[in-house]
Design a protein around this motif. Structure first.
Motif, short mmCIF file in Angstrom:
data_model
loop_
_atom_site.label_atom_id
_atom_site.label_comp_id
_atom_site.label_asym_id
_atom_site.label_seq_id
_atom_site.Cartn_x
_atom_site.Cartn_y
_atom_site.Cartn_z
N ASP A 389 35.92 -41.63 -126.95
CA ASP A 389 36.57 -40.59 -126.15
C ASP A 389 36.32 -39.19 -126.69
OD1 ASP A 389 37.59 -42.46 -124.41
OD2 ASP A 389 39.57 -42.56 -125.35
N THR A 390 35.73 -39.06 -127.86
CA THR A 390 35.45 -37.72 -128.38
C THR A 390 34.26 -37.07 -127.70
OG1 THR A 390 33.96 -38.46 -130.17
CG2 THR A 390 36.33 -38.43 -130.64
N VAL A 391 33.41 -37.86 -127.07
CA VAL A 391 32.18 -37.32 -126.49
C VAL A 391 32.52 -36.45 -125.28
CG1 VAL A 391 29.94 -37.85 -125.48
CG2 VAL A 391 30.87 -39.31 -127.29
N GLY A 392 32.20 -35.17 -125.37
CA GLY A 392 32.51 -34.25 -124.29
C GLY A 392 33.99 -34.01 -124.10
N SER A 393 34.79 -34.25 -125.13
CA SER A 393 36.24 -34.13 -125.01
C SER A 393 36.67 -32.68 -124.79
CB SER A 393 36.91 -34.66 -126.27
OG SER A 393 36.56 -33.89 -127.41
N LYS A 394 37.88 -32.53 -124.28
CA LYS A 394 38.42 -31.19 -124.00
C LYS A 394 38.47 -30.34 -125.26
CE LYS A 394 42.39 -28.73 -122.06
NZ LYS A 394 43.74 -28.87 -121.43
N ILE A 395 38.89 -30.93 -126.37
CA ILE A 395 39.02 -30.15 -127.60
C ILE A 395 37.66 -29.67 -128.10
CG2 ILE A 395 38.96 -32.18 -129.13
CD1 ILE A 395 41.05 -30.74 -130.86
N HIS A 396 36.62 -30.48 -127.92
CA HIS A 396 35.28 -30.05 -128.32
C HIS A 396 34.72 -28.99 -127.39
CE1 HIS A 396 34.45 -33.98 -130.80
NE2 HIS A 396 35.38 -33.19 -131.32
N ARG A 397 35.03 -29.12 -126.10
CA ARG A 397 34.55 -28.09 -125.17
C ARG A 397 35.28 -26.76 -125.40
NH1 ARG A 397 31.02 -29.82 -121.33
NH2 ARG A 397 30.76 -32.09 -121.18
N GLU A 398 36.53 -26.81 -125.81
CA GLU A 398 37.24 -25.58 -126.15
C GLU A 398 36.63 -24.94 -127.40
OE1 GLU A 398 39.57 -23.72 -124.69
OE2 GLU A 398 39.32 -25.04 -122.95
N LEU A 399 36.22 -25.78 -128.34
CA LEU A 399 35.54 -25.27 -129.54
C LEU A 399 34.22 -24.61 -129.16
CD1 LEU A 399 35.26 -25.02 -132.63
CD2 LEU A 399 34.30 -27.35 -132.63
N ALA A 400 33.47 -25.24 -128.27
CA ALA A 400 32.21 -24.65 -127.82
C ALA A 400 32.45 -23.33 -127.09
CB ALA A 400 31.47 -25.63 -126.91
N ARG A 401 33.52 -23.27 -126.30
CA ARG A 401 33.86 -22.04 -125.57
C ARG A 401 34.21 -20.93 -126.56
NH1 ARG A 401 37.77 -22.14 -120.23
NH2 ARG A 401 37.93 -19.89 -119.85
N GLU A 402 34.93 -21.28 -127.63
CA GLU A 402 35.22 -20.30 -128.68
C GLU A 402 33.92 -19.78 -129.30
OE1 GLU A 402 37.11 -20.16 -133.21
OE2 GLU A 402 37.49 -21.91 -131.93
N ALA A 403 32.99 -20.70 -129.56
CA ALA A 403 31.71 -20.30 -130.15
C ALA A 403 30.94 -19.35 -129.24
CB ALA A 403 30.88 -21.53 -130.46
N VAL A 404 30.98 -19.63 -127.94
CA VAL A 404 30.31 -18.74 -126.98
C VAL A 404 30.93 -17.35 -127.04
CG1 VAL A 404 29.84 -18.31 -124.54
CG2 VAL A 404 29.62 -20.63 -125.46
N ARG A 405 32.25 -17.27 -127.01
CA ARG A 405 32.93 -15.97 -127.05
C ARG A 405 32.51 -15.17 -128.27
NH1 ARG A 405 37.63 -19.07 -125.54
NH2 ARG A 405 38.38 -19.04 -127.70
N LYS A 406 32.47 -15.83 -129.41
CA LYS A 406 32.19 -15.12 -130.66
C LYS A 406 30.71 -14.79 -130.85
CE LYS A 406 36.18 -16.88 -133.22
NZ LYS A 406 36.66 -17.70 -134.37
N SER A 407 29.85 -15.45 -130.07
CA SER A 407 28.41 -15.24 -130.22
C SER A 407 27.87 -14.08 -129.40
CB SER A 407 27.65 -16.51 -129.83
OG SER A 407 27.73 -16.74 -128.43
N LEU A 408 28.61 -13.61 -128.42
CA LEU A 408 28.13 -12.56 -127.52
C LEU A 408 27.97 -11.24 -128.24
CD1 LEU A 408 30.41 -13.33 -124.45
CD2 LEU A 408 28.12 -14.22 -124.91
N VAL A 409 26.86 -10.58 -128.02
CA VAL A 409 26.62 -9.27 -128.62
C VAL A 409 26.52 -8.23 -127.51
CG1 VAL A 409 25.11 -7.87 -130.07
CG2 VAL A 409 25.44 -10.30 -130.60
N LEU A 410 27.40 -7.23 -127.56
CA LEU A 410 27.42 -6.16 -126.57
C LEU A 410 26.46 -5.06 -127.02
CD1 LEU A 410 28.67 -4.97 -124.00
CD2 LEU A 410 30.52 -4.06 -125.42
#
Length: 627
Positions: A389-410
């Motif tokens: 159940d960890t594969v593609g889980s909500k908690i992992h997708r939220e972690l990936a979303r956090e990584a996307v937010r922090k990776s953006l360079v303006l």
């Protein structure tokens, strides 16, 4: 009568006793092995040729999952079948493992995959930003958490080893693997090696430096790659030649491996490339004298895919020469991956003829067995289905979303000082969304996603930028999406603003080598078309800096480098609509012109468009930080 260890006298089964010290178990098992069995442990084969007899009778050491759809299966990746579930993967791998356990000594296989940004070969898995985006975060804790999440998803499918991280220090964006690097800066890459502790678990205090470590069944065997200098080849040519002194090789490219070894990384992969004309797959000084002896690495060195075959060019098709050169140089396990019968025949011949000493074979197998014991494969060879159940889980997708937010360079925010364009207005009346990458999950993920090179379209499950915009705005906002809008639409519609999403097609390795680095799919023309008519935010999806024409850049109101963000495109909209702040910093130098390359911080002729470490705040145009 069976010859399996279960039928041996108990005293002869020391290696089966989990209460014995690992080194004792390794020596005991090694003493029981024939040359054929030792050769089998040194052989890595692709899953499509991993038959029951090959694994059981030849004692193959490791089976490989790597999605090369052009080389393996026409029209699909190297999996059980198209869009196979995590459970299907586990069933397949457990079947391979059960074959291995039926061999004379019952030595389990290691099953490996290129999980370089999540479990990227499995449909529905969480796909994290590629390393260049993670380098922009400067967040070692985040990267460690991503490693731990990836390990869970990988182990859930029965896979034991991830061929990650790539700790190359990329010095030229013309290189097709540039996005696999965290940065052009050695110290940034060293900081991001925390992913090793995420994948394998954090070693306890006092753990011997260079000795492999895997914490338990929720962790995977990690692989630091590609040793060494792959990011520094001349003109950024993949599998090319790194021309530099030993001092610079050590200072720039080798230093991250010291950090990986201090965290107990279990395997190291040799690079296809050369150092001053010497191919690494046959370089005794770097693989043995340096990595194993001076640096103290006690795990095993693995070749790259058909990496030893590259050694045959000056010697015609002399495969025995390739085997002899690589094994004697210090390669312990060879990624064959298909003609394993030829490899085993020639390897055994070379040992029996004295070209490869038996001591070298024993050293290689000892290293491989050490990792297998440390990883707990003898005690727990089969899949832990409780992790599915960890594969593609909500908690992992939220972690990936956090990584996307922090990776953006303006890179730009507003045409006038103190008049920022971002954040965008959620209640805007009408928004134009345009560009080749606005609604393309495959392009968001980039290479090494479902297949080797990646592809466009809905290749897995996730959220595109267009999807995220629709979720982010109010119900009264009209969104008009045209990939390539006609000029007529601007006369017919009054847009509040436009979001133009451009970038690169998916690619990997040599097919990504690029000496031009222009925005593909007419991206520059599209930006100019829209930005001269509507206030415009440009989001670039790319694995590296691309040429930004100053005139085009002047026309846009805001410009965001989003790298290759993976499946969670909503993370981009979290920031551009103002829920989160821009914190990303350039992990590399953004050049003005291709003729400047290579261009890195500290070069005498340094004249970048944006320097390493550049990044604007959302509500102003001052630099967030310049390193």
């Amino acid at each position: 009568m069976s010859n399996r260890c279960s039928d041996f006298v108990k005293a002869d089964c020391i290696y089966k006793n989990q209460n014995e010290q690992i080194e004792v178990r390794v020596r005991d098992l090694l003493s029981k092995m024939t040359l054929n069995e030792k050769a089998g442990q040194m052989t890595q084969i692709e899953r499509t040729v991993a038959t029951h007899s090959a694994i059981k009778d030849l004692s193959i050491g490791i089976s490989l999952l790597i999605s090369l759809n052009l080389l393996i299966l026409s029209g699909g990746g190297s999996g059980p079948f198209d869009k196979a579930s995590p459970c299907d993967w586990a069933d397949m791998i457990d079947a391979f493992q059960n074959s291995a356990l039926q061999s004379r000594l019952g030595i389990p296989i290691i099953y490996a995959t290129d999980a370089v940004h999540g479990h990227n070969n499995v449909f529905g898995a969480t796909i994290f930003p590629h390393n260049i985006g993670l380098g922009a975060t400067r967040d070692a804790d985040l990267v460690q958490r991503i490693g731990a999440a990836t390990a869970l998803e990988v182990r859930a499918t029965g896979v034991h080893c991830a061929f990650a991280p790539c700790v190359a220090v990329a010095r030229d964006p013309r290189w097709g693997r540039y996005y696999e690097s965290f940065s052009e800066d050695t110290e940034i890459v060293r900081n991001m090696t925390s992913v090793v502790a995420g994948l394998q678990g954090l070693p306890p205090a006092g753990h011997p430096n260079g000795y492999p470590y895997v914490a338990g069944r929720n962790n995977v065997i990690a692989c630091a790659k590609h040793f060494v200098g792959d990011g520094g080849t001349d003109k950024g040519i993949n599998e090319g030649n790194a021309i530099l002194s030993l001092s610079d090789l050590e200072k720039i490219h080798m230093a991250p491996y010291l950090d990986c070894l201090s965290q107990g990384v279990s395997t190291v992969m040799a690079t296809y490339s050369s150092w001053n004309g010497s191919k690494l797959h046959s370089d005794y000084y770097l693989l043995t004298t340096t990595l194993k002896e001076k640096m103290g690495f006690q795990g095993f060195v693995i070749s790259d895919w058909e990496g030893i075959d590259r050694l045959s060019q000056p010697h015609g098709s002399d495969y025995r020469y390739c085997i002899s050169e690589s094994i004697n140089a210090g390669v312990d396990m060879v990624m064959v991956p298909f003609r394993y019968e030829k490899f085993l025949e020639d390897l055994i011949f070379l040992v029996e003829s004295g070209d490869i000493p038996m001591s070298r074979i024993d050293d290689a197998v000892e290293r491989i067995l050490r990792v297998k014991f440390i990883a707990g494969l003898f005690e727990h060879p089969l899949t832990d289905r409780s992790l599915l159940d960890t594969v593609g889980s909500k908690i992992h997708r939220e972690l990936a979303r956090e990584a996307v937010r922090k990776s953006l360079v303006l890179l730009k925010n507003g045409k006038h000082p103190n008049k920022p364009f971002l954040p965008l207005d959620r209640s805007a009346r009408r928004i134009l969304v345009a560009g080749s990458h606005a609604d393309d999950l495959g392009y968001q993920c980039g290479g090494w996603t479902m297949t080797w090179h990646g592809s466009s379209g809905n290749i897995t499950t996730g959220t595109t930028i267009l999807d995220a915009i629709k979720e982010a705005v109010g119900g009264e906002t009209e969104i008009i999406y045209q990939k390539y809008p006609s000029p007529d639409i601007f006369a017919a519609k009054d847009f509040s603003f436009a979001v133009v999403v451009v970038g690169e097609a998916a690619y990997a390795e040599a097919l990504g080598d690029n000496s031009v680095l222009e925005i593909p799919f007419g991206g520059s023309d599209l930006i100019s078309l829209v930005a001269t008519r509507v206030p415009t935010l440009v989001i670039m999806i790319s694995g590296r800096p691309l040429v930004l024409d100053p005139g085009m850049l002047e026309k846009v109101d805001a410009f965001v480098a989003a790298w290759l963000p993976g499946t969670e495109g909503a993370g981009i909209l979290d920031v551009v609509f103002g829920e989160s702040e821009f914190v990303g910093l350039l992990p590399v130098t953004w050049f003005r012109r291709v003729d400047q390359l290579p261009l890195n911080a500290g070069d005498h002729s340094h004249d970048p468009l944006f320097p390493l470490g550049f990044g604007l705040k959302k509500f102003g145009v001052e630099n967030h930080s310049i390193e």
